[in-house]
Scaffold this active site. Structure first.
Site: not given
Ligand code: PGA
Length: 249
Positions: A9, A11, A94, A96, A166, A172, A211
């Site tokens: 992903n 983003k 997601h 976000e 998640e 992140g 992460s």
């Molecule tokens: P990340 O993001 O690996 O940077 O923690 C995962 C995601 O948001 O799908």
């Protein structure tokens, strides 16, 4: 046996040069990976990515979609538009999208349904915030998010879906859930689906996201209910992503 999957992903990151570089590296480095690999670039790069992935088994996915078929929805993208660019997968729900763009459980469910109805695979993301975990609400939150989709789209639609656990506090932040913490929630999600359909629960891929990196990927993927990863930050580093794909096997 469920096949492992690793989904990148990206983003809102990258540019045309980076798309060329990352997909070029992926094609070179991941030829012997038997897991299914899927890349979700920003929508404006889907055409470029589609061209670069011709002749490979790497799948293409979108990060978001609008649940409506077409019409006056300025700035939005429909499922059929994504299909035209070879998208087989779409992320829905997601964290976000939920937190920054105020998507409700019901919005997510409508998107999921639209994706399934078009014959694509939704990747339904669920996860609790740090506060929700601290007050002991993890199970309640992830099952509420799951049930909203089951109730709207029907359990049968999960035969075509992927679920991604998640935890918001792990996205992140570098604070990955331990394999045991993740496994516990994955088991809970699968058991919940088992109550409705043993067959669907057994074959449902449940990925972990938050992460994931080359150091923790193998131990996460070794857990019995973790079927791969949804990778954000580390998917923008070709070496790190290759290592994660290798850990998936
Ligand atoms: P990340 O993001 O690996 O940077 O923690 C995962 C995601 O948001 O799908």
């Amino acid at each position: 046996m469920r096949r492992r999957r690793v989904i990148a992903n990206w983003k809102m990151n990258g540019d045309k040069t980076i798309v060329d570089h990352l997909l070029g590296a992926l094609k070179n480095n991941c030829k012997n990976i038997t897991s299914e690999l899927i890349v979700c670039p920003p929508a404006v790069y889907l055409a470029q990515a589609q061209g670069l992935l011709v002749g490979t088994t790497i799948g293409l996915g979108a990060q978001n979609v609008n649940a409506n078929r077409s019409g006056a929805y300025t700035g939005e993208i429909s499922v059929s538009m994504l299909q035209e660019f070879g998208c087989g997968h779409v992320l829905v729900g997601h964290s976000e999208r939920r937190s920054l763009f105020a998507e409700t459980d019901q919005d997510v469910a409508e998107k999921f349904k639209a994706v399934v109805n078009a014959g694509l695979r939704p990747v339904l993301c669920v996860g609790e915030s740090e506060h929700e975990r601290n007050i002991g609400s993890t199970d309640e939150v992830v099952l509420r998010q799951l049930d909203a989709v089951v109730n709207t789209a029907g359990i049968e639609s999960f035969s075509q879906a992927i679920v991604a656990y998640e935890p918001v506090w792990a996205i992140g932040t570098g604070n990955t859930a331990t394999p045991e913490q993740a496994q516990e929630v994955h088991r809970l999600l699968r058991k919940h689906i088992e109550l409705l359909s043993m067959e669907i629960a057994t074959q449902l891929p449940i990925l972990y996201g938050g992460s994931v990196n080359p150091e923790n990927a193998a131990s996460l993927f070794a857990m019995s209910d973790i079927d791969g990863g949804l990778v954000g930050g580390a998917s923008l580093d070709s070496q790190a992503f290759t290592a994660i794909c290798n850990a998936a096997g």
